[in-house]
Design a protein around this motif. Structure first.
Motif, PDB file in Angstrom:
ATOM      1  N   TYR A  34       0.784  -1.230   0.000  1.00 17.98           N
ATOM      2  CA  TYR A  34       0.000   0.000   0.000  1.00 17.98           C
ATOM      3  C   TYR A  34       0.821   1.289   0.000  1.00 17.98           C
ATOM      4  CZ  TYR A  34      -3.319  -3.577   1.450  1.00 17.98           C
ATOM      5  OH  TYR A  34      -4.064  -4.713   1.526  1.00 17.98           O
ATOM      6  N   VAL A  35       2.084   1.223   0.367  1.00 23.02           N
ATOM      7  CA  VAL A  35       2.926   2.426   0.352  1.00 23.02           C
ATOM      8  C   VAL A  35       4.228   2.114  -0.368  1.00 23.02           C
ATOM      9  CG1 VAL A  35       1.976   3.519   2.414  1.00 23.02           C
ATOM     10  CG2 VAL A  35       3.837   1.899   2.656  1.00 23.02           C
ATOM     11  N   PRO A  36       4.769   3.045  -1.083  1.00 23.55           N
ATOM     12  CA  PRO A  36       4.212   4.374  -1.299  1.00 23.55           C
ATOM     13  C   PRO A  36       3.045   4.317  -2.278  1.00 23.55           C
ATOM     14  CG  PRO A  36       6.192   4.132  -2.612  1.00 23.55           C
ATOM     15  CD  PRO A  36       6.048   2.863  -1.797  1.00 23.55           C
ATOM     16  N   SER A  37       2.182   5.311  -2.199  1.00 22.90           N
ATOM     17  CA  SER A  37       1.064   5.395  -3.138  1.00 22.90           C
ATOM     18  C   SER A  37       1.249   6.621  -4.023  1.00 22.90           C
ATOM     19  CB  SER A  37      -0.265   5.473  -2.391  1.00 22.90           C
ATOM     20  OG  SER A  37      -0.420   6.735  -1.765  1.00 22.90           O
ATOM     21  N   ALA A  38       0.652   6.590  -5.191  1.00 29.73           N
ATOM     22  CA  ALA A  38       0.793   7.691  -6.144  1.00 29.73           C
ATOM     23  C   ALA A  38       0.166   8.984  -5.634  1.00 29.73           C
ATOM     24  CB  ALA A  38       0.155   7.307  -7.480  1.00 29.73           C
ATOM     25  N   CYS A  39      -0.832   8.871  -4.774  1.00 30.30           N
ATOM     26  CA  CYS A  39      -1.522  10.065  -4.264  1.00 30.30           C
ATOM     27  C   CYS A  39      -0.910  10.615  -2.981  1.00 30.30           C
ATOM     28  CB  CYS A  39      -2.989   9.752  -3.994  1.00 30.30           C
ATOM     29  SG  CYS A  39      -3.933   9.214  -5.428  1.00 30.30           S
ATOM     30  N   TYR A  40      -0.462   9.736  -2.079  1.00 30.89           N
ATOM     31  CA  TYR A  40      -0.091  10.172  -0.735  1.00 30.89           C
ATOM     32  C   TYR A  40       1.294   9.737  -0.287  1.00 30.89           C
ATOM     33  CZ  TYR A  40      -5.056  11.147  -0.658  1.00 30.89           C
ATOM     34  OH  TYR A  40      -6.304  11.625  -0.959  1.00 30.89           O
ATOM     35  N   GLY A  41       2.102   9.202  -1.170  1.00 37.52           N
ATOM     36  CA  GLY A  41       3.449   8.786  -0.789  1.00 37.52           C
ATOM     37  C   GLY A  41       3.416   7.722   0.295  1.00 37.52           C
ATOM     38  N   TYR A  42       4.077   8.020   1.432  1.00 32.06           N
ATOM     39  CA  TYR A  42       4.168   7.048   2.532  1.00 32.06           C
ATOM     40  C   TYR A  42       3.118   7.277   3.623  1.00 32.06           C
ATOM     41  CZ  TYR A  42       8.362   5.160   0.476  1.00 32.06           C
ATOM     42  OH  TYR A  42       9.235   4.552  -0.387  1.00 32.06           O
ATOM     43  N   GLN A  43       2.159   8.148   3.393  1.00 30.64           N
ATOM     44  CA  GLN A  43       1.096   8.417   4.373  1.00 30.64           C
ATOM     45  C   GLN A  43       0.192   7.194   4.513  1.00 30.64           C
ATOM     46  OE1 GLN A  43      -1.093  12.051   3.675  1.00 30.64           O
ATOM     47  NE2 GLN A  43      -2.943  11.187   4.573  1.00 30.64           N
ATOM     48  N   ASN A  44      -0.133   6.833   5.754  1.00 31.56           N
ATOM     49  CA  ASN A  44      -1.023   5.709   6.018  1.00 31.56           C
ATOM     50  C   ASN A  44      -2.464   6.158   5.811  1.00 31.56           C
ATOM     51  OD1 ASN A  44      -2.587   3.638   7.044  1.00 31.56           O
ATOM     52  ND2 ASN A  44      -1.368   3.361   8.883  1.00 31.56           N
ATOM     53  N   ASN A  45      -3.188   5.480   4.928  1.00 32.62           N
ATOM     54  CA  ASN A  45      -4.592   5.783   4.664  1.00 32.62           C
ATOM     55  C   ASN A  45      -5.517   4.650   5.079  1.00 32.62           C
ATOM     56  OD1 ASN A  45      -5.021   8.446   3.052  1.00 32.62           O
ATOM     57  ND2 ASN A  45      -3.098   7.587   2.333  1.00 32.62           N
ATOM     58  N   GLY A  46      -5.045   3.785   5.967  1.00 31.49           N
ATOM     59  CA  GLY A  46      -5.860   2.666   6.407  1.00 31.49           C
ATOM     60  C   GLY A  46      -5.842   1.535   5.401  1.00 31.49           C
ATOM     61  N   VAL A  47      -6.825   0.654   5.499  1.00 34.11           N
ATOM     62  CA  VAL A  47      -6.848  -0.521   4.616  1.00 34.11           C
ATOM     63  C   VAL A  47      -8.025  -0.548   3.647  1.00 34.11           C
ATOM     64  CG1 VAL A  47      -5.460  -1.993   6.131  1.00 34.11           C
ATOM     65  CG2 VAL A  47      -7.951  -1.957   6.383  1.00 34.11           C
ATOM     66  N   ASN A  48      -9.021   0.301   3.821  1.00 37.45           N
ATOM     67  CA  ASN A  48     -10.123   0.351   2.861  1.00 37.45           C
ATOM     68  C   ASN A  48      -9.763   1.360   1.773  1.00 37.45           C
ATOM     69  OD1 ASN A  48     -11.707  -1.636   3.917  1.00 37.45           O
ATOM     70  ND2 ASN A  48     -12.884  -0.267   5.209  1.00 37.45           N
ATOM     71  N   ILE A  49      -8.809   0.945   0.953  1.00 37.74           N
ATOM     72  CA  ILE A  49      -8.226   1.807  -0.075  1.00 37.74           C
ATOM     73  C   ILE A  49      -8.222   1.081  -1.410  1.00 37.74           C
ATOM     74  CG2 ILE A  49      -6.804   3.152   1.521  1.00 37.74           C
ATOM     75  CD1 ILE A  49      -4.457   1.283   0.808  1.00 37.74           C
ATOM     76  N   ALA A  50      -7.904   1.844  -2.461  1.00 40.08           N
ATOM     77  CA  ALA A  50      -7.876   1.247  -3.792  1.00 40.08           C
ATOM     78  C   ALA A  50      -6.968   2.034  -4.716  1.00 40.08           C
ATOM     79  CB  ALA A  50      -9.289   1.208  -4.376  1.00 40.08           C
ATOM     80  N   ALA A  51      -6.547   1.352  -5.778  1.00 41.08           N
ATOM     81  CA  ALA A  51      -5.789   1.972  -6.852  1.00 41.08           C
ATOM     82  C   ALA A  51      -6.733   2.108  -8.047  1.00 41.08           C
ATOM     83  CB  ALA A  51      -4.579   1.118  -7.216  1.00 41.08           C
ATOM     84  N   ALA A  52      -6.747   3.284  -8.637  1.00 43.19           N
ATOM     85  CA  ALA A  52      -7.642   3.564  -9.755  1.00 43.19           C
ATOM     86  C   ALA A  52      -7.002   3.192 -11.080  1.00 43.19           C
ATOM     87  CB  ALA A  52      -7.999   5.044  -9.762  1.00 43.19           C
ATOM     88  N   SER A  53      -7.780   2.565 -11.945  1.00 46.47           N
ATOM     89  CA  SER A  53      -7.324   2.333 -13.319  1.00 46.47           C
ATOM     90  C   SER A  53      -7.574   3.620 -14.095  1.00 46.47           C
ATOM     91  CB  SER A  53      -8.101   1.174 -13.939  1.00 46.47           C
ATOM     92  OG  SER A  53      -9.443   1.564 -14.182  1.00 46.47           O
ATOM     93  N   ASN A  54      -7.260   3.602 -15.364  1.00 50.43           N
ATOM     94  CA  ASN A  54      -7.488   4.786 -16.196  1.00 50.43           C
ATOM     95  C   ASN A  54      -8.960   5.191 -16.251  1.00 50.43           C
ATOM     96  OD1 ASN A  54      -4.813   5.323 -16.817  1.00 50.43           O
ATOM     97  ND2 ASN A  54      -4.821   3.921 -18.549  1.00 50.43           N
ATOM     98  N   VAL A  55      -9.872   4.274 -15.919  1.00 49.14           N
ATOM     99  CA  VAL A  55     -11.299   4.585 -15.889  1.00 49.14           C
ATOM    100  C   VAL A  55     -11.572   5.718 -14.903  1.00 49.14           C
ATOM    101  CG1 VAL A  55     -13.586   3.662 -15.284  1.00 49.14           C
ATOM    102  CG2 VAL A  55     -11.978   2.247 -16.564  1.00 49.14           C
TER     103      VAL A  55
END
Length: 128
Positions: A34-55
């Motif tokens: 889950y980290v790093p993420s494209a939106c928040y880097g190394y910030q913890n955003n919990g576990v109910n998260i997702a990665a968006a496709s081009n849609v």
């Protein structure tokens, strides 16, 4: 005359409600890092998260948006129905690059809330 106005008001309300309640369909997979993420880097955003496709991604405009996801069934014929009957709300925190196997890539925890992870990929319904 008063009855005609009431009928028009009720019809207008129904049209508004039906357009805002529209749900789209797609597919979901899951990921576990889950980290790093494209939106928040190394910030913890919990576990109910997702990665968006081009849609959804739209050059990062999807970051922080929340989607309600419901499992509709397996993507493969002959596979037992993986859905749990629950829904999950996820926050977009990452980007699933071109070639992503699903419309949305859920965290493993979010995926397991709505379906058996053995399915790997499921058909979903989603609303923002």
């Amino acid at each position: 005359m008063e009855i005609e106005i009431r009928v028009l008001i009720v019809l207008a309300m129904l049209i508004c409600l039906s357009s805002s309640a529209h749900a789209a369909q797609g597919t979901a997979t899951f990921y576990t890092q889950y980290v790093p993420s494209a939106c928040y880097g190394y910030q913890n955003n919990g576990v109910n998260i997702a990665a968006a496709s081009n849609v959804f991604w739209k050059n990062g405009a999807a970051c922080g948006k929340r989607y309600k996801i419901t499992c509709l069934g397996p993507t493969n014929q002959g596979v037992p129905h993986p859905c749990t009957g629950k829904t999950v709300v996820v926050k977009i925190v990452d980007y699933c690059p071109p070639g992503c196997a699903g419309t949305i890539d859920l965290s493993k925890e979010a995926f397991s809330t709505i379906a058996n992870t053995d399915a790997g990929k499921i058909n979903i319904q989603y609303t923002q």
